[in-house]
Design an enzyme around this catalytic site. Structure first.
Site, PDB file in Angstrom:
ATOM      1  N   CYS A   1      21.753   5.824 -16.404  1.00  0.00           N
ATOM      2  CA  CYS A   1      23.132   6.038 -16.147  1.00  0.00           C
ATOM      3  C   CYS A   1      23.836   5.853 -14.877  1.00  0.00           C
ATOM      4  CB  CYS A   1      23.656   7.151 -16.993  1.00  0.00           C
ATOM      5  SG  CYS A   1      22.891   7.362 -18.639  1.00  0.00           S
ATOM      6  N   GLU A   2      23.316   4.855 -14.093  1.00  0.00           N
ATOM      7  CA  GLU A   2      24.012   4.519 -12.858  1.00  0.00           C
ATOM      8  C   GLU A   2      23.926   2.997 -12.592  1.00  0.00           C
ATOM      9  OE1 GLU A   2      22.942   6.446  -9.238  1.00  0.00           O
ATOM     10  OE2 GLU A   2      22.061   8.247 -10.321  1.00  0.00           O
TER      11      GLU A   2
ATOM     12  N   ARG B   1       1.075  -1.079   2.451  1.00  0.00           N
ATOM     13  CA  ARG B   1       1.811  -1.895   1.474  1.00  0.00           C
ATOM     14  C   ARG B   1       0.994  -3.191   1.368  1.00  0.00           C
ATOM     15  NH1 ARG B   1       7.559  -2.174   0.739  1.00  0.00           N
ATOM     16  NH2 ARG B   1       7.729  -0.887   2.776  1.00  0.00           N
TER      17      ARG B   1
ATOM     18  N   ARG C   1      12.696   0.929  -5.505  1.00  0.00           N
ATOM     19  CA  ARG C   1      12.997  -0.005  -4.556  1.00  0.00           C
ATOM     20  C   ARG C   1      14.285  -0.849  -4.150  1.00  0.00           C
ATOM     21  NH1 ARG C   1      10.064  -3.574  -2.892  1.00  0.00           N
ATOM     22  NH2 ARG C   1      10.191  -3.344  -0.614  1.00  0.00           N
TER      23      ARG C   1
ATOM     24  N   PRO D   1      -2.756   0.502   7.210  1.00  0.00           N
ATOM     25  CA  PRO D   1      -2.025  -0.252   6.403  1.00  0.00           C
ATOM     26  C   PRO D   1      -2.134   0.354   4.984  1.00  0.00           C
ATOM     27  CG  PRO D   1      -4.375  -1.108   6.539  1.00  0.00           C
ATOM     28  CD  PRO D   1      -4.268  -0.226   7.348  1.00  0.00           C
TER      29      PRO D   1
ATOM     30  N   TYR E   1       4.582   1.783  -3.142  1.00  0.00           N
ATOM     31  CA  TYR E   1       6.024   2.490  -3.130  1.00  0.00           C
ATOM     32  C   TYR E   1       6.600   2.263  -4.346  1.00  0.00           C
ATOM     33  CZ  TYR E   1       4.463   2.480   1.778  1.00  0.00           C
ATOM     34  OH  TYR E   1       3.964   2.653   2.906  1.00  0.00           O
TER      35      TYR E   1
ATOM     36  N   TYR F   1      16.322   0.258  -1.276  1.00  0.00           N
ATOM     37  CA  TYR F   1      16.303  -0.722  -0.041  1.00  0.00           C
ATOM     38  C   TYR F   1      16.971  -2.064  -0.466  1.00  0.00           C
ATOM     39  CZ  TYR F   1      12.319   2.505   0.559  1.00  0.00           C
ATOM     40  OH  TYR F   1      11.439   3.663   0.812  1.00  0.00           O
TER      41      TYR F   1
ATOM     42  N   GLY G   1       2.002  -1.344   8.399  1.00  0.00           N
ATOM     43  CA  GLY G   1       3.526  -2.037   8.676  1.00  0.00           C
ATOM     44  C   GLY G   1       3.525  -3.389   8.690  1.00  0.00           C
TER      45      GLY G   1
HETATM   46  C1  PLP Z   1       4.211   4.777   5.934  1.00  0.00           C
HETATM   47  C2  PLP Z   1       3.116   4.486   6.900  1.00  0.00           C
HETATM   48  C3  PLP Z   1       2.041   3.725   7.132  1.00  0.00           C
HETATM   49  C4  PLP Z   1       1.801   2.709   6.139  1.00  0.00           C
HETATM   50  O1  PLP Z   1       2.778   1.517   6.342  1.00  0.00           O
HETATM   51  P1  PLP Z   1       2.771   0.197   5.457  1.00  0.00           P
HETATM   52  O2  PLP Z   1       4.043  -0.593   5.810  1.00  0.00           O
HETATM   53  O3  PLP Z   1       2.724   0.414   4.125  1.00  0.00           O
HETATM   54  O4  PLP Z   1       1.764  -0.532   5.817  1.00  0.00           O
HETATM   55  C5  PLP Z   1       1.114   3.848   8.108  1.00  0.00           C
HETATM   56  N1  PLP Z   1       1.387   4.731   9.047  1.00  0.00           N
HETATM   57  C6  PLP Z   1       2.135   5.860   8.846  1.00  0.00           C
HETATM   58  C7  PLP Z   1       2.193   6.904   9.991  1.00  0.00           C
HETATM   59  C8  PLP Z   1       3.180   5.826   7.845  1.00  0.00           C
HETATM   60  O5  PLP Z   1       4.058   6.665   7.858  1.00  0.00           O
END
Ligand code: PLP
Length: 421
Positions: free
Chosen positions: A346-347, A278, A314, A276, A375, A318, A239
Site C-alpha cells: 500500500c505505497e 555485489r 532496491r 567484493p 542486496y 535507490y 564496490g
Molecule cells: C558494502 C561493502 C562492501 C561490498 O560492496 P559491493 O559494492 O557489494 O562490492 C565491501 N566493503 C565494505 C566495508 C562495505 O561496506
C-alpha cells in the site's frame, strides 16, 4: 555472464526450468545459481593471482548459509559488518582467520565475540573505536590485528546512498589524521596496526575512482613505513559494479580491476585483500514472481505482481533498474506494450518499473527480475505482514530450498503478549 538462459523456450537457472521451481515452492521466490557464484568468485581470485591475496566476500550482499558455504568451499574469506554476520560466517564453517570485521559502530560485545572466536583483522573506522578495541582486547589478554580505514576523499560517482569515500561521509578517518592515529595505535596495548583499509562505495562503473584511492593508499603506505609502522596488509574494499541492463556498456571486469591493483600497489609487497559483494552475488540471483492482475491504467497498464518492495527494495530505495523478463521466451517479433510493474503493498513507491516494454502478459504468467542476488533477500522485510519469501539454490540439474517461506503462524508466533493482555 550468468547461468540464467532460455532453453527450449523456458528460462532456466543452469539446467533447471524456473517454472518447475515455481511449481514446487510457489511464488514469489529468490533463485541463485551456484555456477554463477563460483564463476564470479574465481574471476576475482584469478585477477589477483601471483599476489599474496584473500578475497573476502562482503556477505551483507547475500548472507544465506548455503551461499556462504558455496563460497567458503572455494577458499573465500568474509567481510562482516555485525556480530550477526560474524556468527553466520562461523556457522557456515568460515575460519576466523579468514574473517575481516568492518563497520563504523562495532560494540564491545561484537569485539569480544570476534576476538574470542578468532578474527583475521578489524577494520577500524574511528579513533574512539581504536581506543575501545584496545581496551577490550587488553582485558582479554589479547592484541587485535587492525587495519585503519582511511577516507581518501574520492568521489566514487555512484548513487548518493552508497558513496562512502567522500570526506563528508561517515566512514573511516581523514587521511590527514593517519599519522597521528597510527602513532596512537602503536602506543596502545591491545591493538597492532598491520594494515590500511579503504572502501569508497558500491556499484562503481569506472576504474578511475579506485585508481585515485589506491594511489593515496600507496603513498600512505610508504609514509607510514617511514614513520616506522610495519604496514604489511592492504584491504582495498569492494564496490566494483555490475551490469543491471543488458546491452548497455558494462562496468570494468575483475581482470581490469586486478591489473589496476597490481599497477598501483603491486610493488609494495603487501598482502592484498578485496571485499567484493555485489559483483559476486548480484547477477547470480533473480526474483521470480507471478502476475496477479493486469489492470488498465490511464497511461500504461499495470502489471500487479505478487512480489513487492518488501521483498526487493532496491527500486524503491535507490531508483534502481532491474531487467524484467517473462519465464516463457517471447517469439521473435512478438508484439510488446509498456507496463507499469508494481507490487501489492500500500505505497506508490512499490513500483519495480514504469513504462517497461514487455510482451503481452496475462494473469498467472511468470516473470523474473534479474540481477537480484545481491542486496535483495538480505534487505527484505515483512512489511504489510508479507512473510519473507523463500530462497532457492540451483546447482546443475538440482535445486534446493535454502530458506523456506514461513507460515503465517510462524510469523505471528515471533510476537509475545505481555501479561496484562
Ligand atoms: C558494502 C561493502 C562492501 C561490498 O560492496 P559491493 O559494492 O557489494 O562490492 C565491501 N566493503 C565494505 C566495508 C562495505 O561496506
Amino acid at each position: 555472464m550468468d547461468h540464467f538462459l532460455y532453453n527450449g523456450g523456458k528460462l532456466h537457472a543452469e539446467d533447471v526450468p524456473l517454472s518447475r521451481i515455481a511449481e514446487a515452492v510457489g511464488t514469489p521466490f529468490y533463485c541463485y545459481s551456484t555456477a554463477t557464484l563460483t564463476r564470479h568468485f574465481k574471476l576475482f581470485d584469478e585477477a589477483l593471482q601471483g599476489m599474496d591475496h584473500l578475497v573476502c566476500y562482503a556477505m551483507k550482499a547475500n548472507s544465506n548459509q548455503a551461499v556462504l558455504r558455496t563460497l567458503g568451499a572455494l577458499g573465500a574469506g568474509m567481510d562482516v559488518v555485525s556480530g550477526g554476520e560474524y556468527a553466520r560466517a562461523r556457522a557456515a564453517g568460515i575460519p576466523g582467520d579468514r574473517i575481516v570485521f568492518s563497520g563504523v559502530g562495532k560494540t564491545r560485545e561484537e569485539m569480544r565475540m570476534a576476538l574470542e572466536g578468532g578474527i583475521r583483522q578489524f577494520n577500524v573506522e574511528s579513533e574512539p573505536e581504536l581506543e575501545r578495541l584496545s581496551a577490550v582486547a587488553a582485558s582479554l589478554g589479547l592484541s587485535a590485528p587492525v587495519a585503519i580505514r582511511i577516507n581518501p576523499d574520492v568521489d566514487a560517482r555512484t548513487h548518493e546512498k552508497i558513496a562512502t569515500g567522500r570526506k563528508e561521509d561517515k566512514f573511516g578517518i581523514p587521511i590527514s589524521r593517519a599519522h597521528a592515529v597510527y602513532a596512537r595505535a602503536a602506543s596502545l596495548p591491545g591493538v597492532e596496526a598491520i594494515g590500511i583499509d579503504v572502501h569508497i562505495g558500491s556499484q562503481l562503473t569506472a576504474l578511475e575512482p579506485f585508481e585515485q584511492a589506491y594511489g593515496k593508499v600507496a603513498d600512505l603506505t610508504r609514509q607510514l613505513r617511514q614513520d616506522g609502522h610495519d604496514i604489511r596488509r592492504l584491504d582495498l574494499g569492494g564496490g566494483l559494479g555490475i551490469p543491471y541492463t543488458r546491452g548497455n556498456q558494462a562496468p570494468p571486469l575483475p581482470s581490469d580491476y586486478g591489473a589496476l591493483i597490481r599497477r598501483t600497489l603491486g610493488d609494495l609487497e603487501c598482502e592484498i585483500e578485496i571485499e567484493p559483494g555485489r559483483l559476486i552475488a548480484g547477477n547470480a540471483g533473480l526474483l521470480v514472481s507471478e502476475v496477479v492482475y493486469v489492470k488498465q491504467g490511464e497511461g500504461s497498464d499495470f502489471l500487479i505482481i505478487d512480489a513487492a518492495m518488501n521483498d526487493l527494495i532496491r527500486p524503491a530505495m535507490y531508483g534502481a533498474h532491474h531487467d524484467i523478463v517473462p519465464l516463457v521466451e517471447p517469439e521473435p517479433g512478438a508484439p510488446t506494450k509498456p507496463y507499469d510493474i508494481v507490487g501489492p503493498v500500500c505505497e506508490s513507491g512499490d513500483t519495480f518499473a514504469k513504462g517497461r516494454e514487455l510482451p503481452l502478459l496475462a494473469e498467472g504468467d511468470l516473470l523474473a527480475l534479474r540481477s537480484a542476488g545481491a542486496y535483495g533477500a538480505v534487505m527484505a522485510s515483512e512489511y504489510n505482514s508479507r512473510p519473507l519469501i523463500p530462497e532457492v539454490l540451483v546447482n546443475g540439474d538440482q535445486f534446493a530450498v535454502i530458506r523456506k517461506r514461513p507460515s503465517y503462524e510462524e510469523m505471528i508466533e515471533r510476537d509475545t503478549i505481555p501479561h496484562w493482555l
